[in-house]
Design a protein around this motif. Structure first.
Motif, short mmCIF file in Angstrom:
data_model
loop_
_atom_site.label_atom_id
_atom_site.label_comp_id
_atom_site.label_asym_id
_atom_site.label_seq_id
_atom_site.Cartn_x
_atom_site.Cartn_y
_atom_site.Cartn_z
N PHE A 1 0.85 -1.19 0.00
CA PHE A 1 0.00 0.00 0.00
C PHE A 1 0.88 1.24 0.00
CE2 PHE A 1 -2.78 -3.07 2.23
CZ PHE A 1 -3.87 -3.02 1.38
N SER B 1 -2.13 -9.48 14.52
CA SER B 1 -2.84 -8.31 14.04
C SER B 1 -1.99 -7.54 13.02
CB SER B 1 -3.15 -7.41 15.24
OG SER B 1 -4.17 -6.54 14.90
N GLY B 2 -2.61 -7.12 11.95
CA GLY B 2 -1.92 -6.31 10.96
C GLY B 2 -1.07 -7.08 9.98
N CYS B 3 -1.21 -8.43 9.96
CA CYS B 3 -0.35 -9.22 9.07
C CYS B 3 -0.96 -9.36 7.69
CB CYS B 3 -0.08 -10.59 9.67
SG CYS B 3 -1.52 -11.67 9.61
N GLY B 4 -2.12 -8.76 7.47
CA GLY B 4 -2.67 -8.77 6.12
C GLY B 4 -3.78 -9.77 5.88
N LYS B 5 -4.40 -10.24 6.94
CA LYS B 5 -5.47 -11.23 6.79
C LYS B 5 -6.68 -10.62 6.06
CE LYS B 5 -5.79 -11.93 11.27
NZ LYS B 5 -4.76 -10.97 11.72
N SER B 6 -7.08 -9.45 6.52
CA SER B 6 -8.22 -8.81 5.86
C SER B 6 -7.88 -8.45 4.42
CB SER B 6 -8.64 -7.54 6.62
OG SER B 6 -9.01 -7.87 7.92
N THR B 7 -6.61 -8.12 4.19
CA THR B 7 -6.17 -7.80 2.83
C THR B 7 -6.34 -9.02 1.93
OG1 THR B 7 -4.59 -6.24 3.76
CG2 THR B 7 -4.23 -6.93 1.49
N HIS C 1 -8.62 -14.82 15.09
CA HIS C 1 -7.49 -14.69 16.00
C HIS C 1 -7.44 -15.85 16.97
CE1 HIS C 1 -6.95 -10.20 15.29
NE2 HIS C 1 -5.78 -10.75 15.11
N ARG D 1 3.74 -8.73 9.84
CA ARG D 1 3.88 -7.99 8.60
C ARG D 1 5.35 -7.88 8.19
NH1 ARG D 1 1.55 -2.92 9.81
NH2 ARG D 1 3.60 -2.04 9.81
N1 LIG Z 1 -6.13 0.55 2.09
C1 LIG Z 1 -5.01 0.54 2.82
N2 LIG Z 1 -4.14 1.56 2.73
C2 LIG Z 1 -3.00 1.55 3.46
N3 LIG Z 1 -2.66 0.60 4.33
C3 LIG Z 1 -3.50 -0.44 4.48
C4 LIG Z 1 -4.72 -0.52 3.74
N4 LIG Z 1 -5.36 -1.65 4.10
C5 LIG Z 1 -4.58 -2.26 5.01
N5 LIG Z 1 -3.46 -1.53 5.24
C6 LIG Z 1 -2.36 -1.91 6.13
O1 LIG Z 1 -1.94 -3.19 5.79
C7 LIG Z 1 -1.67 -3.95 6.94
C8 LIG Z 1 -2.50 -5.21 6.95
O2 LIG Z 1 -3.85 -4.86 7.10
P1 LIG Z 1 -5.00 -5.92 7.33
O3 LIG Z 1 -6.24 -5.16 7.65
O4 LIG Z 1 -5.05 -6.85 6.17
O5 LIG Z 1 -4.47 -6.68 8.62
P2 LIG Z 1 -5.20 -7.81 9.46
O6 LIG Z 1 -4.30 -8.98 9.49
O7 LIG Z 1 -6.58 -8.02 8.98
O8 LIG Z 1 -5.22 -7.15 10.90
P3 LIG Z 1 -6.29 -7.34 12.07
O9 LIG Z 1 -6.01 -8.67 12.69
O10 LIG Z 1 -5.99 -6.23 12.99
O11 LIG Z 1 -7.64 -7.25 11.45
C9 LIG Z 1 -1.96 -3.07 8.14
O12 LIG Z 1 -0.74 -2.54 8.60
C10 LIG Z 1 -2.81 -1.99 7.56
O13 LIG Z 1 -2.58 -0.77 8.24
#
Ligand SMILES: Nc1ncnc2c1ncn2[C@@H]1O[C@H](COP(=O)(O)OP(=O)(O)OP(=O)(O)O)[C@@H](O)[C@H]1O
Ligand SMILES: [Mg+2]
Lengths: 259, 281
Positions: A17, A46-52, A198, A216
């Motif tokens: 990103f 948290s923040g490792c990109g799962k939602s991504t 989680h 991450r």
């Molecule tokens: N649209 C975006 N623009 C910039 N950074 C982003 C964007 N979407 C996600 N990120 C960053 O990418 C990283 C991974 O985000 P993501 O939401 O996939 O994490 P996650 O594993 O789902 O975390 P959580 O367990 O907290 O839900 C995070 O550091 C987040 O800040």
């Protein structure tokens, strides 16, 4: 290796990103395949990109590296055969349970047919919400709201269900109950499920496979088959073998955190 | 299986409020609607009436309530209605123009970062202009009928609407926007079916502020140039040193403001009850 029969496949997927603080690499070199009707849980800090990962599958964002494919086709835009369940139910507070469930039809096509309504009531019943059709979300408990969220995701009869920590806002008892409820729905009408969580026990009790990700930038550090048959119940995790499996997963996540 | 574990709680009837008889007197008074504010109001009127008589306060400083009531009688009912209608019309038209202008602006501001970067500062500038000072200029430019008054009313009342609507449109949970995108729905429907309804509580807080500001706007416009209207009446009466009459005008204005505010309140309560905060109204 990706094959024609894979429902979802990530091939060398990377996601960077552009943020105000410079580029941020959320995912790097991810290779995962989900077979049709497989239930795969993703565990990771948290923040490792799962939602991504989930957004990429849904076609809401495009990978900056590699390819995400659904049923053999690279994902270029959202598809009709994918349903999404979010962490919070995020229902429309002004709409009844039934209106929330038919919302995909209303939003996509601009109108709702009698057939849509009948279909919605059917799904509402399967999700254990019969009798609540006319209630507003504000009148329901968190667990009931998430049932509506699931019913909404099932409305368009998706082949793939993407679930982003769907039960993490619920209390422990409701959470367990909802997990088994989900398994019941999944067994009655098989779907490919990408389930982000989680909770290690939740991942293990629900999934055929557990994918563990690193901090991450998120990489897949292990991809393990769950050594458990089906059907499963509360006692499924009690065996020594399962306790070892849980401990192994815990070790992976904690080691990663310390490193 | 505990699959249905969380259902029974839902079916339990809501707890009934405790019966009033058991409450202590003070608590019962507090809970009776209207009673306390009405008592306070009457008490203040009495104090006011007897205070002004006792201390011989001249009526141009503070007329007693009874003198104000007499002030009503100086003008015929028909003439009062003309004044009320004139002010009400300008306030409502200005209000409607504010809503009609704010809505597209708010949609634009919430959907486009380009617009919010370029337009928002301009709106702040317009908002910061002391409208009272510009009012004479507007009257000269636009003439002396309703048009300049509506413009003045609009200038005073539109900004809270833009801010509340924009805030509301941006307050939609991002998941719902993603849901909308995942359904490949047209943006138009994202706005009408998700963003706007979600913004309703915010929009109503703006609507409540703006309706009161609209009355102020109409009165300001009448101060500058008018031959009719409550604002005009107050200014005219004051210039003739007919203070009780001016106070009567003020009372009418107050009632008008409160009634309009209440109308907005009730609209929300009856048509959008889900948009009210959970704890009481
Ligand atoms: N649209 C975006 N623009 C910039 N950074 C982003 C964007 N979407 C996600 N990120 C960053 O990418 C990283 C991974 O985000 P993501 O939401 O996939 O994490 P996650 O594993 O789902 O975390 P959580 O367990 O907290 O839900 C995070 O550091 C987040 O800040
Ligand atoms: Mg997440």
């Amino acid at each position: 290796m990706s094959t024609e029969t894979d429902a979802i496949s990530f091939a060398d997927v990377g996601q960077t990103f552009l943020t105000d603080n410079g580029p941020l690499t959320a995912l790097s070199g991810v290779n995962v395949n989900l077979r049709r009707h497989e239930f795969v849980a993703v565990l990771g800090p948290s923040g490792c990109g799962k939602s991504t990962l989930l957004r990429l599958t849904a076609g809401l964002i495009k990978p900056t590296e590699g390819t995400v494919s659904v049923f053999g086709h690279p994902v270029s835009q959202p598809r009709d055969d994918i349903g999404i369940v979010f962490q919070q139910a995020t229902l429309l507070p002004w709409a009844t349970v039934e209106d929330n469930v038919v919302f995909p039809a209303k939003h996509k096509r601009g109108r709702v047919s009698a057939k849509d309504r009948a279909h919605a009531r059917e799904i509402i019943a399967t999700c254990g919400l019969a009798g609540f059709e006319e209630r507003l979300p504000g009148e329901l408990s968190g667990g009931m709201q998430q049932r509506v969220g699931i019913a909404r995701a099932l409305f368009l009869n998706p082949d793939i269900l993407l679930m982003d920590e769907p039960f993490s806002a619920l209390d422990a008892l409701t959470r367990d109950a909802m997990g088994f409820e989900l398994l019941r729905l999944w067994q009655a009408s098989p779907k490919t499920v990408l389930f982000i969580t989680h909770s290690i026990p939740e991942a293990v009790i629900l999934a055929d496979r557990v994918v563990v990700m690193s901090e991450r930038p998120g990489r897949v550090i292990e991809d393990l088959k769950v050594p458990l048959g089906r059907p499963r119940d509360e006692s499924s995790l009690r065996s020594v073998e399962m306790q070892d499996f849980l401990a192994h997963l815990r070790g992976l996540l904690i080691k990663d955190k310390v490193a | 299986m505990t699959a249905q574990a969380d259902i029974p709680a839902e079916k339990a009837p809501p707890a009934k409020p405790a019966p009033t008889e058991r409450l202590p007197l003070a608590e019962r008074l507090i809970r009776t609607p209207v009673l306390l504010p009405a008592l306070t109001f009457i008490l203040i009127l009495l104090l006011w009436e007897f205070g002004t008589r006792l201390f011989n306060v001249p009526s141009y400083v503070l007329p007693a309530p009874s003198r104000i009531v007499e002030g009503f009688g100086v003008v015929s009912f028909g003439r009062w209605m003309e004044h009320v209608w004139s002010t009400l019309r300008v306030a409502l038209l200005g209000y409607l123009v504010s809503i009609a202008v704010s809505l597209p602006i708010a949609v634009g501001l919430s959907k486009s970062r380009f617009l919010s970067r370029s337009l928002y500062p301009l709106l702040v500038v317009i908002q910061s202009v002391p409208v009272v000072a510009v009012a004479p200029i507007i009257i000269v430019v636009l003439g002396t009928d309703d048009a300049p008054r509506i413009v003045i009313t609009f200038m005073i009342s539109f900004f809270p609407l833009v801010v509340s609507m924009t805030t509301g449109l941006m307050a939609t949970p991002p998941e719902l926007i993603e849901l909308s995108r995942s359904l490949r729905a047209p943006v138009r429907r994202e706005i009408t079916q998700i963003r706007l309804p979600y913004a309703t509580p915010y929009i109503f807080s703006g609507l409540k502020i703006s309706i009161t500001l609209s009355v102020i706007g109409a009165v300001v416009a009448e101060f500058v140039a008018a031959e009719v209207g409550i604002g005009y009446f107050i200014q005219f009466s004051t210039s003739m040193f007919r203070l009780p009459q001016a106070w009567a005008g003020l009372a009418v204005l107050l009632v008008m403001s409160l009634a309009l505010f209440q109308a907005v309140n009730l609209t929300q309560k009856y048509f959008f009850p889900w948009s009210l905060p959970k704890d009481g109204r």
